[in-house]
Scaffold this motif. Structure first.
Motif, PDB file in Angstrom:
ATOM      1  N   PHE A   1       0.827  -1.201   0.000  1.00  0.00           N
ATOM      2  CA  PHE A   1       0.000   0.000   0.000  1.00  0.00           C
ATOM      3  C   PHE A   1       0.866   1.258   0.000  1.00  0.00           C
TER       4      PHE A   1
ATOM      5  N   ALA B   1       0.471   4.179  -2.767  1.00  0.00           N
ATOM      6  CA  ALA B   1      -0.396   5.135  -2.069  1.00  0.00           C
ATOM      7  C   ALA B   1      -0.648   6.425  -2.838  1.00  0.00           C
TER       8      ALA B   1
ATOM      9  N   TRP C   1      -4.211   6.787  -6.892  1.00  0.00           N
ATOM     10  CA  TRP C   1      -5.652   6.786  -6.663  1.00  0.00           C
ATOM     11  C   TRP C   1      -6.398   7.150  -7.941  1.00  0.00           C
TER      12      TRP C   1
ATOM     13  N   GLY D   1     -10.847   5.123  -5.289  1.00  0.00           N
ATOM     14  CA  GLY D   1     -10.230   3.814  -5.117  1.00  0.00           C
ATOM     15  C   GLY D   1      -8.843   3.803  -5.723  1.00  0.00           C
ATOM     16  N   LEU D   2      -8.091   2.780  -5.369  1.00  0.00           N
ATOM     17  CA  LEU D   2      -6.751   2.631  -5.931  1.00  0.00           C
ATOM     18  C   LEU D   2      -6.821   2.214  -7.390  1.00  0.00           C
TER      19      LEU D   2
ATOM     20  N   TYR E   1      -6.012  -0.319  -9.585  1.00  0.00           N
ATOM     21  CA  TYR E   1      -5.634  -1.714  -9.388  1.00  0.00           C
ATOM     22  C   TYR E   1      -4.638  -2.206 -10.430  1.00  0.00           C
TER      23      TYR E   1
ATOM     24  N   VAL F   1      -1.550  -1.777  -8.600  1.00  0.00           N
ATOM     25  CA  VAL F   1      -1.493  -2.738  -7.495  1.00  0.00           C
ATOM     26  C   VAL F   1      -1.105  -4.117  -8.034  1.00  0.00           C
TER      27      VAL F   1
ATOM     28  N   ILE G   1      -5.289  -5.403   1.047  1.00  0.00           N
ATOM     29  CA  ILE G   1      -5.205  -4.116   0.341  1.00  0.00           C
ATOM     30  C   ILE G   1      -6.590  -3.480   0.257  1.00  0.00           C
ATOM     31  N   ARG G   2      -7.601  -4.291  -0.011  1.00  0.00           N
ATOM     32  CA  ARG G   2      -8.962  -3.743  -0.095  1.00  0.00           C
ATOM     33  C   ARG G   2      -9.432  -3.184   1.250  1.00  0.00           C
TER      34      ARG G   2
ATOM     35  N   GLU H   1      -7.471   0.046   1.697  1.00  0.00           N
ATOM     36  CA  GLU H   1      -8.011   1.037   0.763  1.00  0.00           C
ATOM     37  C   GLU H   1      -9.302   1.652   1.314  1.00  0.00           C
ATOM     38  N   ARG H   2     -10.211   0.816   1.800  1.00  0.00           N
ATOM     39  CA  ARG H   2     -11.478   1.310   2.339  1.00  0.00           C
ATOM     40  C   ARG H   2     -11.220   2.218   3.546  1.00  0.00           C
TER      41      ARG H   2
END
Length: 99
Positions: free
Chosen positions: A42, A46, A49, A58-59, A61, A64, A85-86, A89-90
């Motif tokens: 992360f 970071a 986004w 959200g990221l 992906y 990621v 990660i989810r 992220e949240r």
């Protein structure tokens, strides 16, 4: 999650409250071993986004997944890291919405 987004009060804020920087030490966080890789990942993504009209949503992906593929994870580890990660992220999105 707040520890990742912690910031020290500004001199102006401290002066208004009559406090000193020593009253606001950075948070100390110890990670469980199973959390180290997700937090490291992360931290690497970071700044990646996806942003909508109201801010981060959200990221990215794609980034990621690219970072995950650089590691040597088996499929179970890969799934565990993605699940973590989810969660991160949240929590990060919730923290950003509070600011």
């Amino acid at each position: 999650m707040g520890a990742l987004y912690w910031r020290a009060p500004t001199e102006s804020e401290l002066t208004q409250l009559g406090l000193k920087a020593k009253h606001f030490p950075p948070p100390q966080v110890e990670l469980w071993p199973e959390c180290v890789l997700p937090i490291e990942l992360f931290s690497r993504v970071a700044t990646q986004w996806r942003v909508g009209a109201g801010g981060p949503i959200g990221l990215d992906y794609n980034v990621v997944y690219q970072e995950l593929q650089r590691g040597t994870l088996d499929s179970d580890q890969y799934d565990e890291v993605m699940a973590a990660i989810r969660v991160i992220e949240r929590a990060a999105l919730e923290q950003m919405q509070q600011e």
